[in-house]
Design a protein around this motif. Structure first.
Motif, short mmCIF file in Angstrom:
data_model
loop_
_atom_site.label_atom_id
_atom_site.label_comp_id
_atom_site.label_asym_id
_atom_site.label_seq_id
_atom_site.Cartn_x
_atom_site.Cartn_y
_atom_site.Cartn_z
N HIS A 1 0.84 -1.09 -0.06
CA HIS A 1 0.02 -0.21 -0.05
C HIS A 1 0.87 1.03 -0.15
O HIS A 1 2.03 1.04 0.27
N ASP B 1 6.39 4.00 4.83
CA ASP B 1 7.20 3.00 5.60
C ASP B 1 7.24 1.50 4.91
O ASP B 1 7.98 0.67 5.38
N HIS B 2 6.33 1.71 3.66
CA HIS B 2 6.37 0.55 3.13
C HIS B 2 7.12 0.41 1.62
O HIS B 2 7.78 -0.07 0.96
N ASP C 1 -0.22 -3.88 6.26
CA ASP C 1 -0.83 -3.25 7.41
C ASP C 1 -2.45 -3.34 7.42
O ASP C 1 -3.20 -2.31 8.09
N HIS D 1 0.32 -4.65 10.41
CA HIS D 1 0.55 -3.21 10.70
C HIS D 1 1.33 -2.94 12.07
O HIS D 1 1.28 -2.62 13.12
N HIS D 2 2.64 -3.59 11.95
CA HIS D 2 3.75 -3.56 12.98
C HIS D 2 3.24 -4.14 14.24
O HIS D 2 4.04 -3.61 15.24
ZN LIG Z 1 3.20 0.37 7.95
#
Ligand SMILES: [Zn+2]
Length: 293
Positions: free
Chosen positions: A96, A100-101, A193, A218-219
């Protein structure tokens, strides 16, 4: 070269080869270099700090990269690809458009041969996203839409199915591409996520979600890994990709205890560095870059 130097180098090689063949331990810095596990399925949950990236190498040497960490991890990503001798990526998936991805993906695409790229049908007006589209366009790649129901052609021994997004969501996290990888009797579920709404739709779709390994959504945020979803997945191992002392409180304590209660062994990038999952089609083995903490 002096005779004694040759002797010492020989000794070092003997000591190194005495370690597990898939890792090389360096006592002085307390870390382990995780090596490629050729002939097996290897999924490396690369340590990219607060972000996510998984590098997959199939038994026949096919490669797949899912996400590539944040913008400041571009060089880190290129170094990882070099470390694992990757010059071509057969499949790239940007789960997405969050930075951070996909932040590191533009440089990866610039510097690597890429065969196919999948991204969900959701755009973003960030510079990060535009920069990724530029790199894709420069390489004359055509983005294929990531969505539930796709079967990806990767390695004839490994089944790769996309099981989400199963609907259209306003929330970018829920648009995350979720990939189910099956090799022999072992299964990995990589969830980006994806949050509870997408998890609910994956359950509703009737797909068999039970997996040996769960890439935690989602971490490790409490937005994801709902109890009903976890009860369907029933993972033996759960990998959380989050950075040390991040501002989001990832992973969430509730999720950690939920995973523990479900009987999953939890591995974390923030505590253990890169986590390598290797499957021979029957058994899964896990190696980490560092011992906990
Ligand atoms: Zn993320």
């Amino acid at each position: 070269m002096a005779q004694w130097k040759v002797w010492i180098m020989g000794l070092v090689l003997v000591v190194l080869s005495g370690c597990s063949p898939l890792t090389v331990h360096n006592e002085s810095v307390g870390s382990t270099t995780i090596l490629r596990a050729d002939g097996k399925l290897q999924v490396l949950f690369l340590d990219v700090g607060q972000g996510a990236s998984q590098l997959l190498i199939s038994p026949s040497g096919k490669t797949m990269l899912i996400d590539a960490g944040n913008n400041d991890k571009e060089q880190v990503m290129l170094d990882y690809l070099k470390q694992y001798q990757i010059t071509k990526l057969d499949i790239v998936i940007g789960t997405h458009p969050d930075a951070d991805h996909i932040g590191g993906l533009d440089k990866v695409i610039d510097q690597t041969i890429v065969d196919k790229i999948y991204m969900p049908k959701i755009s973003s007006n960030t510079r990060t996203f535009e920069s990724l589209l530029e790199s894709i366009s420069n390489k004359k790649l055509k983005v294929q839409t990531a969505k539930a129901g796709l079967t990806l052609d990767w390695d004839k021994e490994v089944q790769v199915e996309m099981i989400a997004p199963a609907a259209v969501y306003d929330n970018a996290n829920n648009m995350s591409a979720v990939v189910k990888i099956t090799y022999g009797t072992t299964t990995l579920l990589l969830t980006g996520d994806a949050e509870a709404a997408s998890e609910k739709d994956m359950i509703k779709s009737g797909v068999d979600l039970s997996s040996t390994v769960l890439g935690v959504g989602h971490h490790g945020s409490k937005s994801s890994t709902s109890l009903t979803f976890l009860n369907k997945v029933k993972p033996q191992y759960a990998i959380i990709q989050s950075g040390k002392d991040n501002n989001y409180g990832h992973p969430d304590k509730t999720i950690l205890s939920r995973l523990k209660k479900a009987g999953a062994s939890v591995y974390r990038n923030d505590l253990q560095g890169t986590v390598s999952v290797i499957s021979d089609g029957k058994n899964v083995t896990i190696a980490t870059e560092r011992k906990e903490k």
